[in-house]
Design a protein around this motif. Sequence first.
Motif, PDB file in Angstrom:
ATOM      1  N   UNK A 166       0.832  -1.202   0.000  1.00 46.97           N
ATOM      2  CA  UNK A 166       0.000   0.000   0.000  1.00 46.97           C
ATOM      3  C   UNK A 166       0.869   1.256   0.000  1.00 46.97           C
ATOM      4  N   UNK A 167       0.549   2.182  -0.879  1.00 51.69           N
ATOM      5  CA  UNK A 167       1.298   3.435  -0.987  1.00 51.69           C
ATOM      6  C   UNK A 167       0.679   4.571  -0.182  1.00 51.69           C
ATOM      7  N   UNK A 168      -0.656   4.580  -0.095  1.00 54.46           N
ATOM      8  CA  UNK A 168      -1.379   5.657   0.594  1.00 54.46           C
ATOM      9  C   UNK A 168      -2.592   5.057   1.283  1.00 54.46           C
ATOM     10  N   UNK A 169      -2.895   5.550   2.483  1.00 54.94           N
ATOM     11  CA  UNK A 169      -4.123   5.193   3.195  1.00 54.94           C
ATOM     12  C   UNK A 169      -4.933   6.468   3.372  1.00 54.94           C
ATOM     13  N   UNK A 170      -6.216   6.415   3.018  1.00 53.42           N
ATOM     14  CA  UNK A 170      -7.101   7.568   3.243  1.00 53.42           C
ATOM     15  C   UNK A 170      -8.210   7.154   4.200  1.00 53.42           C
ATOM     16  N   UNK A 171      -8.425   7.956   5.246  1.00 51.89           N
ATOM     17  CA  UNK A 171      -9.373   7.592   6.289  1.00 51.89           C
ATOM     18  C   UNK A 171     -10.596   8.508   6.287  1.00 51.89           C
ATOM     19  N   UNK A 172     -11.686   7.977   6.842  1.00 49.70           N
ATOM     20  CA  UNK A 172     -12.934   8.718   7.011  1.00 49.70           C
ATOM     21  C   UNK A 172     -13.495   8.369   8.395  1.00 49.70           C
ATOM     22  N   UNK A 173     -13.766   9.367   9.192  1.00 49.70           N
ATOM     23  CA  UNK A 173     -14.319   9.220  10.541  1.00 49.70           C
ATOM     24  C   UNK A 173     -13.240   8.838  11.565  1.00 49.70           C
ATOM     25  N   UNK A 174     -13.589   8.977  12.825  1.00 52.79           N
ATOM     26  CA  UNK A 174     -12.614   8.833  13.905  1.00 52.79           C
ATOM     27  C   UNK A 174     -12.046   7.423  14.029  1.00 52.79           C
ATOM     28  N   UNK A 175     -12.935   6.403  14.148  1.00 54.11           N
ATOM     29  CA  UNK A 175     -12.446   5.048  14.407  1.00 54.11           C
ATOM     30  C   UNK A 175     -11.559   4.540  13.276  1.00 54.11           C
ATOM     31  N   UNK A 176     -11.946   4.850  12.041  1.00 55.35           N
ATOM     32  CA  UNK A 176     -11.109   4.402  10.921  1.00 55.35           C
ATOM     33  C   UNK A 176      -9.760   5.097  10.932  1.00 55.35           C
ATOM     34  N   UNK A 177      -9.723   6.331  11.430  1.00 57.92           N
ATOM     35  CA  UNK A 177      -8.442   7.041  11.526  1.00 57.92           C
ATOM     36  C   UNK A 177      -7.555   6.419  12.599  1.00 57.92           C
ATOM     37  N   UNK A 178      -8.141   6.074  13.736  1.00 52.67           N
ATOM     38  CA  UNK A 178      -7.363   5.415  14.797  1.00 52.67           C
ATOM     39  C   UNK A 178      -6.751   4.123  14.280  1.00 52.67           C
TER      40      UNK A 178
END
Length: 425
Positions: free
Chosen positions: A136-148
């Motif tokens: 994986x080259x990049x991770x994009x998150x949405x919302x708090x839990x997915x960011x954690x």
Amino acid sequence: MCAWLATPAVVAHHPVHHPFRARHGIRHGHGPHGPGPTPRVIPSAPSGGEPVIHIAFVIDTIESATAGTERQLLHLLERLDRTRFAPVLCVLRPSDWIEQSVLPCPVYNVSIRGFKHPASIAGIGKFSGFLRGRRTDVVQTHFRDSTIASVCASRLAGKVPVIATRRNQGYWQTGLDKRLQPILNRLTTAFIANSRSTMDKMVRDEGIAPERIRIIPNGLDLSKFPWPMNGDRESTRQALGMSRDEISVGIVANLRPIKRHDLLIEAAAIVRGRHPNARFHLFGDGDEREKLEALVRERALDGVIRFHGRCENVPAMLPGLDIGVLCSDSESMSNAVIEYMAAGLPVVATNVGGVGETIVDGVTGSLVPAGDYSGLANAIARFAADASLRNTTGQSGRRKAEGYSLDQCVAAHESLYAAIAGSAQ
């Protein structure tokens, strides 16, 4: 260090891949009932071309395609240039909607339902292995839990760059969330904000350097809003049970406290006294419905206000309306507002967050202070009384909405991914 954020976006035109739709066919990838096998790998670009950038899009779950953040994400997954980018959708937990939908990319279930249980540690470990194994080259998150989950797994996978998406202004945050946020921010490579207001708030309240933030407004698929839309008006009104002579005022929003449907109900009681033919239509569902229905009865507005439930096809419904309304206490950038404008409707909205960046007060609609149901009523009544004003305002709104094309939105994301992946090498 963050020079990549200055890279200008260039609009890209490429074919749509595997359109998503609910309850049809077989999804790509593996089912989300456990980490299971790795989803199919999308092939790299032909020999001699630029290497494909592998992106993991992480979200808590998707319950429907109608919610704002989820819809923007699905449109992005659908339209990314597959000769340059290989996306995978990673969900912390499954949903019936995901199970029943044809999605435009593989799906991986992270299997984390919360962080209070020790099993979440194992889930993060497996997720990091997935990110590492997929290169994986990049991770994009949405919302708090997915960011954690993402910042932890990305660190374990070798410091994969993380982009955090901000499509609201944190109205939901508790004291614990506010203490946790600075830690997450330090572990995040870059941020996407969908309005200048949200970016300014991030800089002011969280101390995030402006150069770490890219503003990418929401995108709109204008092909779903043919112009002019008058040809669909009568059939749409008939299907929705609207009378020929009524002034139809509509709001598209989930029935949640932050959306303040109670303000529209109070405003309806005032408008009804001035315009007996005014009717109010609420499209959306949620936990507030019973409370709002009780308020409608209390204000003797049965027959004046209708609850239509969740609307799966907003563009097909909007031609039946005369006025679009947003009365939220907090917004970053409202999908509903740009959809109203794309349909040629005048918009009455509370002036919160980035709403004032979208609506030009007195030109494409009217802005009123948050919480002001009297001001909301006056603005609605002004449009209800003047068909010519509705028409000219709606036409101006349509022209403004044409500046929020989905192609521009996707191209801006692609430019950011390429810059982030390039700087990480």
